[in-house]
Design a protein around this motif. Sequence first.
Motif, PDB file in Angstrom:
ATOM      1  N   LEU A   1       5.310  27.563   7.643  1.00 33.54           N
ATOM      2  CA  LEU A   1       4.226  26.708   7.165  1.00 33.54           C
ATOM      3  C   LEU A   1       4.697  25.306   6.814  1.00 33.54           C
ATOM      4  CD1 LEU A   1       2.248  29.255   4.989  1.00 33.54           C
ATOM      5  CD2 LEU A   1       1.700  28.435   7.262  1.00 33.54           C
ATOM      6  N   ARG A   2       5.934  25.175   6.355  1.00 36.81           N
ATOM      7  CA  ARG A   2       6.446  23.856   5.995  1.00 36.81           C
ATOM      8  C   ARG A   2       6.541  22.960   7.242  1.00 36.81           C
ATOM      9  NH1 ARG A   2       9.071  22.815   1.329  1.00 36.81           N
ATOM     10  NH2 ARG A   2       9.586  25.003   1.124  1.00 36.81           N
TER      11      ARG A   2
ATOM     12  N   THR B   1       8.618  33.486   2.344  1.00 37.82           N
ATOM     13  CA  THR B   1       8.460  32.168   1.740  1.00 37.82           C
ATOM     14  C   THR B   1       7.731  31.256   2.715  1.00 37.82           C
ATOM     15  OG1 THR B   1      10.543  31.347   2.629  1.00 37.82           O
ATOM     16  CG2 THR B   1      10.635  32.461   0.482  1.00 37.82           C
ATOM     17  N   ILE B   2       7.356  30.100   2.224  1.00 39.66           N
ATOM     18  CA  ILE B   2       6.675  29.124   3.074  1.00 39.66           C
ATOM     19  C   ILE B   2       7.581  28.720   4.236  1.00 39.66           C
ATOM     20  CG2 ILE B   2       5.803  26.758   3.107  1.00 39.66           C
ATOM     21  CD1 ILE B   2       4.713  27.224   0.319  1.00 39.66           C
TER      22      ILE B   2
ATOM     23  N   ARG C   1       7.805  31.602   6.870  1.00 43.44           N
ATOM     24  CA  ARG C   1       6.575  31.771   7.642  1.00 43.44           C
ATOM     25  C   ARG C   1       6.285  30.575   8.547  1.00 43.44           C
ATOM     26  NH1 ARG C   1       2.258  33.224   3.315  1.00 43.44           N
ATOM     27  NH2 ARG C   1       0.919  33.384   5.128  1.00 43.44           N
TER      28      ARG C   1
END
Length: 114
Positions: A46-47, A40-41, A44
């Motif tokens: 990324l959020r 998921t974001i 990973r």
Amino acid sequence: MHFGGWCISEVDQVLNVLLTTAMFVGGCVAFLLDNTIPGTIEERGLRKWKAGMVATKSLDSKETYNLPFGMALMKRYKVFSYLPISPTFTGYGWRTCQEAGSLRSRPDNAEASV
């Protein structure tokens, strides 16, 4: 390093250069892993990365190029604005050179160009 028995020596040379360049190989591995590893974001990261990008200052600001120390001194003295390696460098006065050139090209200033 030789990569197989390619019949075309140019292809062999290109592959040799690309596959012996660490930055190219690292970029290819990163691209492959970023696009194949599931997650998921949030997993990973990324959020948090995107949240950090919003919270930081804009890179368009001139403050990006400031030195970590001594900027007050550099802003106080105008001599630093003439040094190309200084963060306070304002550029060369090309406008004055263009104005001088336009004065020479005028017919009413014929004695100025002699």
